[in-house]
Design a protein around this motif. Sequence first.
Motif, PDB file in Angstrom:
ATOM      1  N   UNK A 197       0.793  -1.208   0.000  1.00  0.00           N
ATOM      2  CA  UNK A 197       0.000   0.000   0.000  1.00  0.00           C
ATOM      3  C   UNK A 197       0.828   1.263   0.000  1.00  0.00           C
ATOM      4  N   UNK A 198       2.116   1.191   0.297  1.00  0.00           N
ATOM      5  CA  UNK A 198       2.875   2.417   0.451  1.00  0.00           C
ATOM      6  C   UNK A 198       4.041   2.441  -0.518  1.00  0.00           C
ATOM      7  N   UNK A 199       4.115   3.495  -1.305  1.00  0.00           N
ATOM      8  CA  UNK A 199       5.252   3.692  -2.187  1.00  0.00           C
ATOM      9  C   UNK A 199       6.053   4.845  -1.636  1.00  0.00           C
ATOM     10  N   UNK A 200       7.094   4.562  -0.915  1.00  0.00           N
ATOM     11  CA  UNK A 200       7.798   5.671  -0.293  1.00  0.00           C
ATOM     12  C   UNK A 200       9.262   5.372  -0.045  1.00  0.00           C
ATOM     13  N   UNK A 201       9.864   4.505  -0.844  1.00  0.00           N
ATOM     14  CA  UNK A 201      11.242   4.166  -0.578  1.00  0.00           C
ATOM     15  C   UNK A 201      12.055   4.183  -1.863  1.00  0.00           C
ATOM     16  N   UNK A 202      13.241   4.761  -1.757  1.00  0.00           N
ATOM     17  CA  UNK A 202      14.198   4.685  -2.849  1.00  0.00           C
ATOM     18  C   UNK A 202      13.783   5.477  -4.067  1.00  0.00           C
ATOM     19  N   UNK A 203      14.662   5.529  -5.037  1.00  0.00           N
ATOM     20  CA  UNK A 203      14.385   6.210  -6.285  1.00  0.00           C
ATOM     21  C   UNK A 203      14.946   5.368  -7.411  1.00  0.00           C
ATOM     22  N   UNK A 215       6.524  10.176  -2.565  1.00  0.00           N
ATOM     23  CA  UNK A 215       5.103  10.022  -2.888  1.00  0.00           C
ATOM     24  C   UNK A 215       4.475   8.984  -1.965  1.00  0.00           C
ATOM     25  N   UNK A 216       3.361   9.342  -1.336  1.00  0.00           N
ATOM     26  CA  UNK A 216       2.617   8.405  -0.500  1.00  0.00           C
ATOM     27  C   UNK A 216       1.453   7.858  -1.304  1.00  0.00           C
ATOM     28  N   UNK A 217       1.242   6.546  -1.244  1.00  0.00           N
ATOM     29  CA  UNK A 217       0.205   5.943  -2.082  1.00  0.00           C
ATOM     30  C   UNK A 217      -0.465   4.783  -1.362  1.00  0.00           C
ATOM     31  N   UNK A 226      -3.203   8.738  -3.967  1.00  0.00           N
ATOM     32  CA  UNK A 226      -1.842   9.075  -3.575  1.00  0.00           C
ATOM     33  C   UNK A 226      -1.776  10.543  -3.222  1.00  0.00           C
ATOM     34  N   UNK A 227      -0.705  10.918  -2.536  1.00  0.00           N
ATOM     35  CA  UNK A 227      -0.462  12.303  -2.161  1.00  0.00           C
ATOM     36  C   UNK A 227       0.847  12.747  -2.795  1.00  0.00           C
ATOM     37  N   UNK A 228       0.779  13.873  -3.491  1.00  0.00           N
ATOM     38  CA  UNK A 228       1.963  14.446  -4.134  1.00  0.00           C
ATOM     39  C   UNK A 228       2.437  15.659  -3.339  1.00  0.00           C
ATOM     40  N   UNK A 229       3.583  15.587  -2.683  1.00  0.00           N
ATOM     41  CA  UNK A 229       4.120  16.796  -2.050  1.00  0.00           C
ATOM     42  C   UNK A 229       4.641  17.755  -3.120  1.00  0.00           C
ATOM     43  N   UNK A 230       4.542  19.044  -2.845  1.00  0.00           N
ATOM     44  CA  UNK A 230       5.021  20.074  -3.781  1.00  0.00           C
ATOM     45  C   UNK A 230       4.583  19.757  -5.209  1.00  0.00           C
ATOM     46  N   UNK A 231       3.272  19.739  -5.466  1.00  0.00           N
ATOM     47  CA  UNK A 231       2.769  19.245  -6.752  1.00  0.00           C
ATOM     48  C   UNK A 231       3.303  19.993  -7.965  1.00  0.00           C
ATOM     49  N   UNK A 232       3.571  21.294  -7.829  1.00  0.00           N
ATOM     50  CA  UNK A 232       4.075  22.034  -8.991  1.00  0.00           C
ATOM     51  C   UNK A 232       5.381  21.430  -9.483  1.00  0.00           C
TER      52      UNK A 232
END
Length: 385
Positions: A197-203, A215-217, A226-232
């Motif tokens: 449920x969570x996508x929040x590790x690594x790139x 990104x939290x999902x 999902x939640x996008x920080x600093x969407x711009x």
Amino acid sequence: MATEIIREIRSAVPEFARPLSGQFGAGIQQGVETALAEFVDRVAGLPAAGPRQVRVYRALGRGELAEGRSLDALQAAFRLGARIAWRRYARVARRHRLDPEQLVTLAEAVFAHIDEVAAASVQGYMDARTDRAGALGRARHRLLDLLLSGTADPAELTAAAQSADWPLPALLAGVSLDPRPPGPSAPLPTARQPLARIASFGTRPAGDGRLPDHVLINLEAPQPQLLLPDPATALTDPRITAALQGRGAVIGPPVPPALAAQSLRWARLVRASLPQAPDQPVDCRDRLADLLLLTDPALVRLIAERRLAPLAPLTPKQRDRLAATLLAWLQTGRGTAPQVAARLGIHPQTARQRLHRVHRLFGPSLSSPDTRFELEVALRATPHP
């Protein structure tokens, strides 16, 4: 030999060039001494390493992760230690006149042993990383739930964000996703995902369809989000834009973290108003007026019934044409027939005929600003071909 190996490692490997104090020093000392003692046992024909030795080696790998390092330094230390040990062993072997075949066997044993020690350390490193990812994933899952609850106070959000190692942004946007499972052409994987449920590790490099670290999902919710920080900034990231393709994504307006639930609610309102899931992400910033109409559909229907009554006696096809013409006329600032025609993609003479009929049906009411406003509200809320 243990003293010599540790001295050389501290001299040659920059990451270990520090006082051997505390847990770090104890771990290195124990690791080297255990490896040497185990090799002696192996040469003597005793059983292979037991659980205690394996725990020592895995602790070395865990320690590297705790220090915030990759395994490169530890692997370099293993290689250096093996070379130093081999030089000592080789001197003893020559003194005792071992033949070349025995020397080869001894060398193979030395480096096979260090490979096993290194493999156990790698496993410890990977286990620690999995444990950390799992704990961080759970913390971020709690943070996502808290952000979308709409009831958390600032102090609670700050504490949860710190626990999740997730800097609270000034703005974020909720994104509503299509609940259908992603197909091969529309994946939404994550870089590292111990919890589904969570996508929040690594790139990962851009273009591989992976979502970046921040990104939290939640894909397990009945309505994935999902939640996008600093969407711009986020919406210029090709990893994010690629991952949202084909997912029926609707991006809510940017809001402070305390209003994350509202941003997602608005995204879902727009998503529900669409006739089908969009192939390309829809940005609510381009539909704020539509969003305003969607917040009170009962009132909008009341306005439409009242203001669009002159169109009721017409056939559905006639209603659609004249409604589209009236809306184009209002949106062009009561424009001319050529302006309306250009907006609708029809011939100016056709637009002129339709405008005449619109004016006959609605009469003097079109001269009232309030009426025109309510007409545009009603028409914008009503789908037209």
